[in-house]
Motif scaffolding. Structure first.
Motif, mmCIF file in Angstrom:
data_model
loop_
_atom_site.group_PDB
_atom_site.id
_atom_site.type_symbol
_atom_site.label_atom_id
_atom_site.label_comp_id
_atom_site.label_asym_id
_atom_site.label_seq_id
_atom_site.Cartn_x
_atom_site.Cartn_y
_atom_site.Cartn_z
ATOM 1 N N HIS A 1 0.876 -1.179 0.008
ATOM 2 C CA HIS A 1 0.046 -0.119 0.043
ATOM 3 C C HIS A 1 0.682 1.156 0.133
ATOM 4 C CE1 HIS A 1 1.051 -0.344 4.211
ATOM 5 N NE2 HIS A 1 0.924 1.017 4.412
ATOM 6 N N LEU A 2 0.387 2.357 -0.407
ATOM 7 C CA LEU A 2 0.901 3.446 -0.226
ATOM 8 C C LEU A 2 0.115 4.849 -0.222
ATOM 9 C CD1 LEU A 2 1.293 5.541 -3.161
ATOM 10 C CD2 LEU A 2 1.767 3.216 -3.954
ATOM 11 N N VAL A 3 0.656 6.052 0.220
ATOM 12 C CA VAL A 3 -0.484 6.886 0.528
ATOM 13 C C VAL A 3 0.239 8.150 -0.200
ATOM 14 C CG1 VAL A 3 -1.550 8.846 2.132
ATOM 15 C CG2 VAL A 3 -1.118 6.467 2.540
ATOM 16 N N ILE A 4 -0.495 9.022 -1.335
ATOM 17 C CA ILE A 4 -0.114 9.881 -2.150
ATOM 18 C C ILE A 4 -0.275 11.371 -1.367
ATOM 19 C CG2 ILE A 4 -0.246 11.004 -4.255
ATOM 20 C CD1 ILE A 4 -0.944 8.569 -5.662
ATOM 21 N N PRO A 5 0.687 11.904 -0.797
ATOM 22 C CA PRO A 5 0.232 13.318 -0.271
ATOM 23 C C PRO A 5 -0.430 14.218 -1.167
ATOM 24 C CG PRO A 5 2.606 12.396 0.133
ATOM 25 C CD PRO A 5 1.922 11.701 -1.047
ATOM 26 N N GLY A 6 -1.213 14.845 -0.265
ATOM 27 C CA GLY A 6 -1.846 15.953 -1.254
ATOM 28 C C GLY A 6 -3.252 15.538 -2.330
ATOM 29 N N ALA A 7 -3.356 14.113 -2.283
ATOM 30 C CA ALA A 7 -4.231 13.634 -3.241
ATOM 31 C C ALA A 7 -5.777 13.575 -2.540
ATOM 32 C CB ALA A 7 -3.814 12.235 -3.809
ATOM 33 N N MET A 8 -6.535 13.757 -3.311
ATOM 34 C CA MET A 8 -8.139 13.705 -2.838
ATOM 35 C C MET A 8 -8.603 12.278 -3.268
ATOM 36 S SD MET A 8 -9.119 17.734 -3.332
ATOM 37 C CE MET A 8 -10.893 17.661 -2.670
ATOM 38 N N HIS A 9 -9.937 12.284 -3.073
ATOM 39 C CA HIS A 9 -10.585 10.717 -3.254
ATOM 40 C C HIS A 9 -10.560 10.333 -4.645
ATOM 41 C CE1 HIS A 9 -13.006 7.572 -2.544
ATOM 42 N NE2 HIS A 9 -14.112 7.820 -3.428
#
Length: 315
Positions: A279-287
């Motif tokens: 998994h990863l989280v993209i900073p600044g990204a919305m839904h």
């Protein structure tokens, strides 16, 4: 059935569209986008709640640029597939297992006979959740799955608060077809850009609204009580201990750091327990990760290219 093509969102070339019927008698719209030369397989694309095939024309082109054929479907109750309630703008479902029927029918009647293997899946929101549920039930239709903003938990609602028992109570009282408390007939795509919770890209936000304006039958507004009850129960099951660890399907989960719809934290927790995924989280990204600004989409596609076999690496 046809596709809605407008100057701001033209349909890709080499496209075929049709309908299939599920074993429980629901008519579903599907589309196939032919593979380019040197094909690498097929990516099956599954949209989120209230979405439709036309919203993903740009994504279909992105996938074809990577060498893939693309196949996609409107889930029951949205797009131009059959609606179950008289007010077609209500997002209604009796249970989430109905979406699994849609998925299985689509794979057996469209993907397996008519699309080049190997098969991969790309799901967003609710569509990603349906893919996880299918994998949990032992189906291995796809070699790998990439899941954008999967609906595992809701943002700002730890353990769902009082909303889940309220939905369950209203459902048991026979009020399942009512709009959820506080919901309205307003379509999210028509919200002013400054107030929208989906994307930070004004052009892609306006494009989605323009498609619905061209074909109002595509519109879906707030969900019904029955849909909410089914969604809460599905998410609760997914957050139980050992649910993620039992999955054997290779999958990549991608969350947005500014997502106000689903919980990035719940996605991260789920991802840490996967045995065959990451998994990863993209900073600044919305839904709506795939409807975001170009710099965010580039990060998403870089993760996709690194995870799905056969994709070229893009700079």
């Amino acid at each position: 059935m046809n596709l809605v093509s407008i100057p701001a969102n033209p349909a890709p070339s080499d496209t075929s569209v049709g309908s299939i019927e599920t074993p429980d008698g629901v008519t579903l719209r599907y589309a196939r986008f032919a593979p380019p030369p040197g094909r690498r397989g097929t990516v099956c694309l599954f949209q989120g709640r209230a979405e439709f095939i036309e919203k993903y024309f740009e994504v279909a082109r992105d996938l074809r640029d990577r060498g893939f054929a693309v196949a996609t479907i409107d889930f029951r109750g949205q797009g131009l597939s059959a609606r179950a309630v008289r007010d077609s703008r209500k997002g209604h479902a009796r249970r989430f297992s109905d979406y699994l029927i849609d998925l299985e029918t689509f794979v057996k009647e469209v993907v397996l006979p008519d699309c080049p293997p190997p098969f991969f899946a790309l799901g967003h929101g609710m569509g990603a959740t349906v893919l996880i549920e299918s994998a949990a039930r032992g189906h291995r239709w796809f070699d790998r799955m990439v899941l954008a903003s999967p609906m595992i938990g809701l943002a700002h609602q730890p353990l769902f608060g009082a909303a889940a028992p309220v939905a369950r109570t209203l459902r048991l009282l026979g009020l399942g077809r009512l709009t959820v408390p506080g919901g309205s007939g307003r379509v999210a795509a028509f919200q002013p850009f400054a107030d929208n919770p989906l994307t930070s890209d004004p052009i892609r936000h306006a494009r989605t609204a323009a498609v619905i304006e061209a074909e109002p039958a595509l519109a879906v507004a707030a969900p019904t009580v029955a849909w909410a009850d089914a969604a809460y129960r599905t998410m609760a099951a997914m957050q139980r201990p050992h649910y993620a660890a039992r999955l054997r399907q290779p999958m990549l989960l991608v969350a947005g750091g500014r997502d106000e719809i689903v919980s990035a934290e719940a996605i991260e927790r789920f991802g840490t327990h996967l045995r065959a995924g990451s998994h990863l989280v993209i900073p600044g990204a919305m839904h709506d990760l795939l409807m975001e600004q170009d710099q965010i989409r580039k990060l998403f596609w870089a993760a996709f290219d690194a995870f799905v076999p056969g994709t070229p690496l893009y700079g």
